[in-house]
Design a protein around this motif. Structure first.
Motif, PDB file in Angstrom:
ATOM      1  N   LYS A   1      31.213 -21.516  -0.464  1.00 36.25           N
ATOM      2  CA  LYS A   1      32.439 -21.407  -1.248  1.00 36.25           C
ATOM      3  C   LYS A   1      33.507 -22.355  -0.733  1.00 36.25           C
ATOM      4  O   LYS A   1      34.200 -23.010  -1.515  1.00 36.25           O
TER       5      LYS A   1
ATOM      6  N   TYR B   1      33.476 -20.436 -13.447  1.00 37.09           N
ATOM      7  CA  TYR B   1      34.472 -19.369 -13.459  1.00 37.09           C
ATOM      8  C   TYR B   1      35.833 -19.885 -13.928  1.00 37.09           C
ATOM      9  O   TYR B   1      36.623 -19.138 -14.516  1.00 37.09           O
ATOM     10  N   ARG B   2      36.088 -21.162 -13.669  1.00 34.93           N
ATOM     11  CA  ARG B   2      37.366 -21.755 -14.065  1.00 34.93           C
ATOM     12  C   ARG B   2      37.327 -22.338 -15.479  1.00 34.93           C
ATOM     13  O   ARG B   2      38.282 -22.962 -15.921  1.00 34.93           O
TER      14      ARG B   2
ATOM     15  N   ARG C   1      29.025 -22.732  -9.951  1.00 35.91           N
ATOM     16  CA  ARG C   1      29.504 -21.373 -10.217  1.00 35.91           C
ATOM     17  C   ARG C   1      31.030 -21.303 -10.212  1.00 35.91           C
ATOM     18  O   ARG C   1      31.648 -20.716 -11.113  1.00 35.91           O
ATOM     19  N   GLU C   2      31.664 -21.923  -9.210  1.00 39.60           N
ATOM     20  CA  GLU C   2      33.123 -21.880  -9.121  1.00 39.60           C
ATOM     21  C   GLU C   2      33.781 -22.600 -10.297  1.00 39.60           C
ATOM     22  O   GLU C   2      34.784 -22.135 -10.847  1.00 39.60           O
TER      23      GLU C   2
ATOM     24  N   ALA D   1      26.889 -23.418  -5.714  1.00 44.65           N
ATOM     25  CA  ALA D   1      28.196 -22.811  -5.454  1.00 44.65           C
ATOM     26  C   ALA D   1      29.293 -23.534  -6.228  1.00 44.65           C
ATOM     27  O   ALA D   1      30.189 -22.910  -6.810  1.00 44.65           O
TER      28      ALA D   1
ATOM     29  N   GLU E   1      35.190 -25.429  -2.754  1.00 48.12           N
ATOM     30  CA  GLU E   1      36.645 -25.529  -2.934  1.00 48.12           C
ATOM     31  C   GLU E   1      37.157 -26.898  -2.504  1.00 48.12           C
ATOM     32  O   GLU E   1      38.101 -27.433  -3.102  1.00 48.12           O
TER      33      GLU E   1
END
Length: 277
Positions: A259, A126-127, A122-123, A119, A263
């Motif tokens: 997620k 994306y950034r 992946r995050e 996770a 974060e």
């Protein structure tokens, strides 16, 4: 019409012109069109013998402009020399626009380490950030396939992963290592491999009963039945971190989503300057 003469430059099947013909009458090769830089490149390419003087300048540490180099002994390796490169960690970080680091996720089997690692990767992807995951099970399919789960081999497993994670961080990547790594001594040894504060220990503090209820690989069941010996949390201890950077745990009896956990780590990375260089 005659074709221009060619010469090999150390590459298989690769040829380039080395000059121009002086005309039919002269029948000779005119070298005035040959650039001096080509001669230098040719001397340095594979398959070509460098001059004695050139080789001496490259290899003799006593030659002018070079410093004395000392061979070292590290572990069982003798007569080894550390070679520096002009492109270093700082340059690689500027290229990637991030700071290399190691995010070490530790916790019991079934606590969600691999899920969190994916996770988080992946995050960050994306950034626009480059990551790589070193998963405890995955590395045993290749790098550590020769290791068992006895105490000595488990320690060596952690050491190897720590060394590889260090290389990824030096390359400027955000390396995510997800392993049970039950002993503080071994985790602290991995932290000590990095010269700065780029080792970020994440403790996935999920209770044993929750992990055992999940039992995604059926390992707790086998351990309780005595079919697996030395299983962390059952007949082998887990030493919780004492000074880790991030603790992730249940809130009101509920585990945070992957997620939300990701974060929390990304927020730490951002506040501490890892997501820019």
């Amino acid at each position: 019409m005659f074709a221009p003469p060619t010469t090999k430059l150390g590459f298989r099947h690769a040829v380039v012109p080395v000059g121009r013909w002086g005309g039919r009458r002269s029948g000779r090769l005119v070298m005035s069109g040959l650039r001096p830089s080509l001669l230098r490149i040719q001397a340095a390419l594979p398959g070509e013998e460098p001059s004695t003087e050139s080789a001496k300048r490259c290899c003799d540490s006593s030659a002018p402009g070079t410093s004395s180099r000392v061979l070292s002994t590290v572990g069982k390796s003798t007569n080894i020399l550390w070679h520096e490169c002009p492109v270093g960690k700082v340059e690689r970080q500027k290229l990637l626009r991030q700071k290399g680091c190691v995010i070490w996720i530790t916790g019991l089997s079934g606590s969600g380490k691999s899920t969190l690692a994916c996770a988080l990767s992946r995050e960050l992807h994306y950034r626009g950030h480059l990551t790589y995951i070193l998963d405890g099970d995955n590395v045993r399919h290749g790098l550590n396939r020769d290791l068992s789960f006895n105490g000595e081999d488990r320690a060596e497993n952690i050491r190897r992963v720590g060394e590889v994670a260090k290389l990824f961080a030096d390359a400027g990547l955000i390396c995510i290592a997800s392993l049970i790594s039950p002993y503080r001594k071994e985790r602290d040894a991995c932290r000590a491999m990095l010269s700065d504060s780029s080792f970020i220990e994440v403790f996935l503090n999920i209770p044993l009963e929750v992990c055992e209820a999940r039992d995604p690989k059926g390992l707790y069941k086998l351990a309780r039945a005595g079919k697996i010996k030395g299983f962390t949390g059952v007949d082998d201890p887990y030493e919780s971190p004492l000074g880790c950077e991030i603790v992730i745990q249940q809130m009101d009896g509920k585990c945070p989503t992957p997620k939300a956990m990701a974060e929390q780590i990304i927020s730490f990375l951002d506040k501490n300057g890892f997501l820019q260089a």
